[in-house]
Design an enzyme around this catalytic site. Structure first.
Site, mmCIF file in Angstrom:
data_model
loop_
_atom_site.group_PDB
_atom_site.id
_atom_site.type_symbol
_atom_site.label_atom_id
_atom_site.label_comp_id
_atom_site.label_asym_id
_atom_site.label_seq_id
_atom_site.Cartn_x
_atom_site.Cartn_y
_atom_site.Cartn_z
ATOM 1 N N SER A 1 0.825 -1.157 0.018
ATOM 2 C CA SER A 1 0.037 0.016 0.045
ATOM 3 C C SER A 1 0.977 1.281 -0.136
ATOM 4 O O SER A 1 0.485 2.381 -0.512
ATOM 5 C CB SER A 1 -0.979 -0.020 1.298
ATOM 6 O OG SER A 1 -0.269 -0.167 2.275
ATOM 7 N N GLU A 2 2.115 1.398 0.635
ATOM 8 C CA GLU A 2 3.011 2.309 0.699
ATOM 9 C C GLU A 2 4.483 1.872 0.689
ATOM 10 O O GLU A 2 4.754 0.862 1.384
ATOM 11 C CB GLU A 2 2.767 3.142 1.873
ATOM 12 C CG GLU A 2 1.546 4.184 1.552
ATOM 13 C CD GLU A 2 0.328 3.896 2.168
ATOM 14 O OE1 GLU A 2 -0.681 4.517 1.974
ATOM 15 O OE2 GLU A 2 0.549 2.729 3.006
ATOM 16 N N THR A 3 5.415 2.540 -0.089
ATOM 17 C CA THR A 3 6.727 2.424 0.133
ATOM 18 C C THR A 3 7.309 3.758 0.277
ATOM 19 O O THR A 3 6.962 4.685 -0.183
ATOM 20 C CB THR A 3 7.121 1.839 -1.391
ATOM 21 O OG1 THR A 3 6.668 0.500 -1.553
ATOM 22 C CG2 THR A 3 8.726 1.895 -1.122
ATOM 23 N N HIS B 1 0.540 4.940 8.646
ATOM 24 C CA HIS B 1 1.224 3.833 8.909
ATOM 25 C C HIS B 1 2.629 3.814 8.385
ATOM 26 O O HIS B 1 3.760 3.492 8.941
ATOM 27 C CB HIS B 1 0.512 2.416 8.699
ATOM 28 C CG HIS B 1 1.077 1.747 7.649
ATOM 29 N ND1 HIS B 1 0.396 2.102 6.225
ATOM 30 C CD2 HIS B 1 1.939 0.676 7.216
ATOM 31 C CE1 HIS B 1 0.875 1.223 5.017
ATOM 32 N NE2 HIS B 1 1.787 0.628 5.639
#
Length: 278
Positions: A46-48, A77
């Site tokens: 979902s995120e990097t 997060h």
């Protein structure tokens, strides 16, 4: 080809594989925007995130946050997971007990509280939801009108359509039409559990516009929910939210409203440490 230290952190859990992972690239100077986006698309998380030297004298580091589909000004997060990774690799905050993160949304303060970290929820704007859009969203979620007690647009960087439902059981029972939602909005659901349950509320986040059908545990959404629902008296000033239950995760988000500041926190654990060649 350059090499970068890399950490993959599970956030909002102290048990590996039960929270929401974020990929963190350390000292990412030299990577282009295109390389960052390509790597975020490749990780398919979902995120990097990418840790960089700050350009603000007040900040300890600068963070860029990418989804598989684009860059975000802020996300919860990734903020906590990146702070955990930065500290683990020897980062020392300018102020003991406090880390200041610089991101596109501005400066975010992170409180160090034993095994947990918590970010100060950034300023949030909210507004009414168009009735026609709400009807389409309800249809995509399969929700009767009497199950939705309130709806608001919530924006603290990411923009969410937040829905307060009648019960945690209703939140957990939703079977969304992800194809229909994708063209409508990023949608968050929240409702209270019964009294004496281990967690006060259940949260779900459907984030199809960024390529993730359901996000396991979502800091930015929980921050916006807290700012909205505490202010209106729907939730207490301190509570724990559960998220990820339908995905076989056990995310736990600890919310603490201290004066004018809402702190959103949880535990983090590193699952992968290594080196990225790019």
């Amino acid at each position: 080809m350059n090499r970068f230290d890399f950490t993959q952190v599970d956030v909002f859990t102290d048990t590996p594989l039960r929270g929401n992972p974020v990929a963190v690239v350390h000292a990412a100077v030299g990577l282009s925007d295109a390389q960052m986006q390509d790597f975020a698309r490749w990780t398919n998380l979902s995120e990097t995130t990418f840790l960089l030297p700050p350009t603000s004298a007040e900040a300890d580091y600068r963070l860029r946050i990418f989804t598989p589909g684009g860059e975000l000004p802020f996300a919860g997060h990734p903020t906590l997971g990146s702070c955990h990774a930065w500290l683990e690799r020897g980062g020392v905050p300018r102020t003991p007990g406090r880390v200041v993160q610089q991101c596109a949304h501005g400066l975010v303060t992170i409180r160090l509280d034993g095994a947990r970290t918590a970010f100060a929820a950034p300023p949030m704007t909210r507004g009414p939801v168009d009735a026609a859009l709400l009807e389409k969203v309800r249809a995509a979620l399969g929700l009767p009108a009497d199950k939705v007690h309130a709806a608001q647009w919530l924006d603290n960087g990411p923009k969410w359509l937040g829905l307060l439902l009648d019960s945690a059981a209703t939140v957990l029972a939703v079977e969304p039409d992800h194809a229909a939602l994708k063209s409508l909005a990023k949608v968050g659901l929240i409702a209270r559990h019964a009294a004496h349950a281990p967690c006060a509320v259940e949260v779900r986040a459907f984030a199809d516009p960024v390529g993730i059908p359901e996000d396991p545990v979502t800091g930015s959404l929980n921050a916006s929910f807290a700012q909205w629902l505490i202010a209106e008296g729907h939730l207490p000033r301190r509570y724990v939210a559960a998220q990820g239950t339908r995905l076989e995760r056990d995310g736990r988000v600890h919310v603490d409203s201290d004066g004018d500041t809402v702190w959103v926190g949880g535990a983090s654990v590193s699952c992968i440490r290594g080196e990225l060649s790019l």
